[in-house]
Scaffold this motif. Sequence first.
Motif, mmCIF file in Angstrom:
data_model
loop_
_atom_site.group_PDB
_atom_site.id
_atom_site.type_symbol
_atom_site.label_atom_id
_atom_site.label_comp_id
_atom_site.label_asym_id
_atom_site.label_seq_id
_atom_site.Cartn_x
_atom_site.Cartn_y
_atom_site.Cartn_z
ATOM 1 N N ASN A 29 0.839 -1.215 0.000
ATOM 2 C CA ASN A 29 0.000 0.000 0.000
ATOM 3 C C ASN A 29 0.875 1.267 0.000
ATOM 4 O O ASN A 29 0.479 2.301 0.537
ATOM 5 C CB ASN A 29 -0.967 -0.006 1.184
ATOM 6 C CG ASN A 29 -0.229 0.025 2.508
ATOM 7 O OD1 ASN A 29 0.989 -0.185 2.544
ATOM 8 N ND2 ASN A 29 -0.941 0.294 3.583
ATOM 9 N N ARG A 59 -2.764 -2.849 -6.787
ATOM 10 C CA ARG A 59 -4.160 -2.709 -6.355
ATOM 11 C C ARG A 59 -4.311 -1.771 -5.170
ATOM 12 O O ARG A 59 -5.257 -1.018 -5.071
ATOM 13 C CB ARG A 59 -4.722 -4.102 -6.013
ATOM 14 C CG ARG A 59 -6.018 -4.421 -6.702
ATOM 15 C CD ARG A 59 -6.397 -5.888 -6.633
ATOM 16 N NE ARG A 59 -5.836 -6.622 -5.511
ATOM 17 C CZ ARG A 59 -6.366 -6.688 -4.299
ATOM 18 N NH1 ARG A 59 -7.484 -6.059 -4.029
ATOM 19 N NH2 ARG A 59 -5.794 -7.399 -3.349
ATOM 20 N N LYS A 60 -3.345 -1.843 -4.248
ATOM 21 C CA LYS A 60 -3.448 -0.996 -3.046
ATOM 22 C C LYS A 60 -2.498 0.207 -3.083
ATOM 23 O O LYS A 60 -2.372 0.941 -2.111
ATOM 24 C CB LYS A 60 -3.142 -1.840 -1.809
ATOM 25 C CG LYS A 60 -4.167 -2.908 -1.568
ATOM 26 C CD LYS A 60 -3.864 -3.604 -0.267
ATOM 27 C CE LYS A 60 -4.771 -4.792 -0.081
ATOM 28 N NZ LYS A 60 -4.149 -5.795 0.794
ATOM 29 N N CYS A 62 -1.007 3.807 -4.045
ATOM 30 C CA CYS A 62 -1.604 5.123 -4.247
ATOM 31 C C CYS A 62 -0.521 5.989 -4.907
ATOM 32 O O CYS A 62 0.660 5.883 -4.557
ATOM 33 C CB CYS A 62 -1.944 5.582 -2.843
ATOM 34 S SG CYS A 62 -2.691 7.113 -2.725
ATOM 35 N N SER A 95 -6.062 1.244 -9.126
ATOM 36 C CA SER A 95 -7.429 1.749 -9.142
ATOM 37 C C SER A 95 -7.393 3.257 -9.405
ATOM 38 O O SER A 95 -6.596 3.982 -8.797
ATOM 39 C CB SER A 95 -8.061 1.453 -7.775
ATOM 40 O OG SER A 95 -9.100 2.347 -7.543
ATOM 41 N N ASN A 98 -7.155 5.708 -6.692
ATOM 42 C CA ASN A 98 -5.904 5.868 -5.932
ATOM 43 C C ASN A 98 -4.837 6.650 -6.690
ATOM 44 O O ASN A 98 -3.695 6.718 -6.267
ATOM 45 C CB ASN A 98 -5.331 4.489 -5.583
ATOM 46 C CG ASN A 98 -6.186 3.780 -4.574
ATOM 47 O OD1 ASN A 98 -6.968 4.406 -3.864
ATOM 48 N ND2 ASN A 98 -6.059 2.455 -4.508
#
Length: 239
Positions: A29, A59-60, A62, A95, A98
């Motif tokens: 992340n 995916r996580k 940012c 995403s 993000n």
Amino acid sequence: MKIINVGNYQELSERAAKIVIETVQNKPNAVLGLATGSTPIGLYNELIDDHAKNGTSYRKICTFNLDEYVGLEGSHPQSYLYFMRQHLFNHIDISSENTFIPNGKAEDMMKECERYEELIKEKGGIDLQILGIGQNGHIGFNEPGTSFSSRTHIIQLTESTRKANSRFFSSMDEVPTHAVTVGIQTIMESRKILLLVSGQAKMEAFKRLLSDEIDESFPASVLKLHNDVTVITDIAFDN
Ligand code: F6R
């Protein structure tokens, strides 16, 4: 500053990608600070290849981009949002919620700058900031003379920067005159910084970076005050 000399642009891109991929693997992340321009395109290509071959997941993750032109819609082919979608975001599993880029079309640009700073804080700050360098030493769009204590702000682009970027527009008149950029202080708060310096056109800037100078007239010189900066360059230069 740790300097890594490589033989060519492909190697520069691969070394840079290795650092980004390690960051993403160690911290799924993580918050990445991203740059546009010609220099990181090879790095982004490497990340796309690695994502396809090895499945490294974003995916996580940012991301915060450094800058955006004022007055261009995100759908404009020269906007940095468009650039990032084309060169990276559309090809990895990140995403869109993000991925953050300053909004160059915000009604109140001052508020937009504050909002961007707040967002970076909210997400926990930048873990790894990728930077290119301008021929005049700019980082982000922080042109010579920008205060080292600056945060996200609007700047007037210098003629030399507009000229350098005019290669992407059909005429010089179309090159925006202003941009929104994260500040030098914002960049310096990143935990780790990866600066990519490629091509002979950057030789003078690179020499100045290696000198003892730390001065607002050469924005990149501030990086010498950061405790975790890696510079990857394909410029052969003996001190
Ligand atoms: C772009 C940016 C700029 C560029 C610099 C070098 O987001 O922040 O500072 O990194 O202008 O651009 P290139 O890589 O095109 O030489």
